[in-house]
Design a protein around this motif. Structure first.
Motif, PDB file in Angstrom:
ATOM      1  N   ARG A 118       0.868  -1.177   0.000  1.00 41.91           N
ATOM      2  CA  ARG A 118       0.000   0.000   0.000  1.00 41.91           C
ATOM      3  C   ARG A 118       0.907   1.229   0.000  1.00 41.91           C
ATOM      4  O   ARG A 118       1.898   1.272   0.739  1.00 41.91           O
ATOM      5  CB  ARG A 118      -0.868  -0.067   1.259  1.00 41.91           C
ATOM      6  N   ASN A 120       1.123   5.518   0.009  1.00 45.26           N
ATOM      7  CA  ASN A 120       0.583   6.878   0.006  1.00 45.26           C
ATOM      8  C   ASN A 120       1.274   7.624  -1.126  1.00 45.26           C
ATOM      9  O   ASN A 120       2.451   7.946  -1.053  1.00 45.26           O
ATOM     10  CB  ASN A 120       0.850   7.562   1.348  1.00 45.26           C
ATOM     11  N   CYS A 245      -4.087   5.928 -10.482  1.00 46.35           N
ATOM     12  CA  CYS A 245      -4.432   7.005  -9.531  1.00 46.35           C
ATOM     13  C   CYS A 245      -5.071   8.172 -10.282  1.00 46.35           C
ATOM     14  O   CYS A 245      -6.116   8.698  -9.866  1.00 46.35           O
ATOM     15  CB  CYS A 245      -3.177   7.509  -8.807  1.00 46.35           C
ATOM     16  N   ASP A 281      -4.685  12.737   0.302  1.00 42.71           N
ATOM     17  CA  ASP A 281      -3.710  11.923  -0.416  1.00 42.71           C
ATOM     18  C   ASP A 281      -4.409  10.783  -1.153  1.00 42.71           C
ATOM     19  O   ASP A 281      -5.475  10.322  -0.750  1.00 42.71           O
ATOM     20  CB  ASP A 281      -2.704  11.315   0.567  1.00 42.71           C
ATOM     21  N   TRP A 283      -4.233   6.862  -2.211  1.00 42.20           N
ATOM     22  CA  TRP A 283      -3.630   5.601  -1.745  1.00 42.20           C
ATOM     23  C   TRP A 283      -3.785   4.533  -2.815  1.00 42.20           C
ATOM     24  O   TRP A 283      -4.864   4.399  -3.397  1.00 42.20           O
ATOM     25  CB  TRP A 283      -4.312   5.131  -0.456  1.00 42.20           C
ATOM     26  N   THR A 285      -3.041   0.336  -3.649  1.00 38.09           N
ATOM     27  CA  THR A 285      -2.656  -0.980  -3.126  1.00 38.09           C
ATOM     28  C   THR A 285      -2.581  -1.957  -4.296  1.00 38.09           C
ATOM     29  O   THR A 285      -3.455  -1.954  -5.174  1.00 38.09           O
ATOM     30  CB  THR A 285      -3.683  -1.484  -2.093  1.00 38.09           C
TER      31      THR A 285
END
Ligand SMILES: N[C@@H](CCC[C@H](N)C(=O)O)C(=O)O
Length: 311
Positions: A118, A120, A245, A281, A283, A285
Motif C-alpha cells: 500500500r 501513500n 491514480c 492523499d 492511496w 494498493t
C-alpha cells in the motif's frame, strides 16, 4: 561495466532495479535504454534506482526512475511498490513502512501482511500548469467538478480550410498530475479504444510541453474501472500505477466514481482510494514481485552512439 540487477514486476508493469546505495553506477541514458531493451538488454518498462537518503532529508531512501526511452521521470506507482519489496528483501532496511524521496516529492510505501503493498502517493493536482498543459482556445466542458477539453490529435491547422475539417480527430480529455502528467479519456468500451494510435499522438502532443501519459478508462460501475495506459517514454504497459491514480481522481471529480475503486489493468488489479479533497492523499494498493536476479555486461562507451541514434 558489470551491472548486477533485479527484475521485478507490479501488475505486469516490469522493472530493472539497480542498487546505488554503495555509490553511483555511472549510467547514461543509453545504458538505461539498453537495460530496458527486450532484445539486447534485460527488458523493462522502467529502470528503478535505489539511492541512500540525501543528507538532511527525513526519508529512508532516494528513488530514481528512468523510462525505457532513457529519460528520467518524476514518479512511478507500480515501481514504488516494487521499491519497498526490494529494499526489504535485500536487507537494505528492516522497516516495512518507508519514506522515499522521488523527483515529485516524498511517497510512503508499506508492505502489508498479505504480501501486497500500500502506498501513500501524495496529493493529486489538476491545474493545467501542473502538468503542464496548454488549454488555450480549446473547447471545454465542466463534468461534475472536473474540466474536460476537446483536444485535436492531429496538427492544429487553420480551421477554415477544408483539409482541417476532413482531418479533424479530437478527443475529450481530463487531466491530473500525480507528480507526473496524465491525460485521461473515458471510453465506452476498452477493447475498441484506439490506444496505440491515440496514445502515441497524445504522448507527444505539442500542448503537453513535458509529454504526457495517456489513459483510457472504461467505467464498469461506481467502484470498478478497466484501464489501459499508453505511457510516456515506454508505450502501452500492462499497468500504470500513477495512471490508475490519475484515472480514479478524474473519475471521482467527474462524479462517476466512489472514493474506493478497483482498477482492472491488463496485468492485474490495483485498488485506488481518494476522498476527493485537494488536501487528500491518494492511496494505491497492489502486488509487487521479484521475477529474477542477474547481472549484465554493458559497454562503457554505449552513451554517445545510442544517444546520437535516437536524438
Ligand atoms: N509505470 C509507471 C509510470 C512510469 C513513468 C511514466 N511513464 C512517465 O513518464 O510519467 C507507474 O506505475 O506509475
Amino acid at each position: 561495466m558489470h551491472i548486477p540487477f533485479t527484475k521485478m514486476q507490479g501488475a505486469g508493469n516490469d522493472f530493472v532495479v539497480l542498487d546505488e546505495t554503495a555509490g553511483p553506477l555511472g549510467l547514461t541514458p543509453a545504458h538505461y535504454r539498453r537495460l530496458a531493451d527486450r532484445h539486447f538488454g534485460v527488458g523493462a518498462d522502467q529502470i528503478l534506482t535505489v539511492r541512500p537518503a540525501p543528507a538532511g532529508q527525513d526519508v529512508d531512501f532516494e528513488y530514481l526512475i528512468h523510462n525505457a526511452d532513457g529519460g528520467e521521470v518524476e514518479q512511478c506507482g507500480n515501481g514504488a511498490r516494487c521499491f519497498v519489496r526490494y529494499v526489504f528483501d535485500q536487507g537494505l532496511t528492516g522497516k516495512r513502512h518507508i519514506r522515499v524521496l522521488t523527483r515529485a516529492g516524498v511517497i510512503e510505501p508499506q508492505l502489508q501482511d498479505d504480501g501486497r503493498v500500500r502506498v501513500n502517493m501524495g496529493r493529486p493536482r489538476w491545474q493545467p500548469e501542473h502538468l503542464p498543459f496548454d488549454p488555450q482556445g480549446l473547447p471545454s466542458e465542466q463534468v461534475g467538478q472536473a474540466q474536460r477539453w476537446l483536444l485535436p490529435l492531429l496538427p492544429e491547422v487553420d480551421a477554415d480550410t477544408e483539409a482541417a475539417a476532413s482531418q479533424s480527430e479530437a478527443v475529450w480529455i481530463a487531466i491530473a498530475s500525480m507528480g507526473n502528467p496524465h491525460a485521461v479519456q473515458v471510453v465506452p468500451a476498452l477493447e475498441d479504444a484506439l490506444v496505440q494510435r491515440q496514445g502515441a499522438l497524445l504522448e507527444s502532443h505539442p500542448r503537453f510541453a513535458q509529454r504526457v501519459n495517456a489513459g483510457f478508462m472504461q467505467v464498469l460501475d461506481r467502484a470498478h474501472i478497466a484501464l489501459r495506459v499508453y505511457e510516456r517514454g515506454a508505450g502501452e504497459t500492462l499497468a500504470c500505477g500513477t495512471g490508475a491514480c490519475a484515472a480514479v481522481v478524474c473519475g471521482i471529480r467527474m462524479g462517476l466514481l466512489e472514493p474506493c475503486v478497483d482498477v482492472a489493468t491488463r496485468g492485474g488489479r490495483l485498488t485506488i482510494e481518494w476522498r476527493g479533497g485537494a488536501d487528500d492523499d491518494v492511496w494505491m494498493t497492489g502486488p509487487a514481485e521479484t521475477v529474477f536476479a542477474g547481472s549484465i555486461e554493458l559497454p562503457d562507451d554505449l552513451g554517445s552512439a545510442s544517444d546520437a541514434a535516437t536524438a
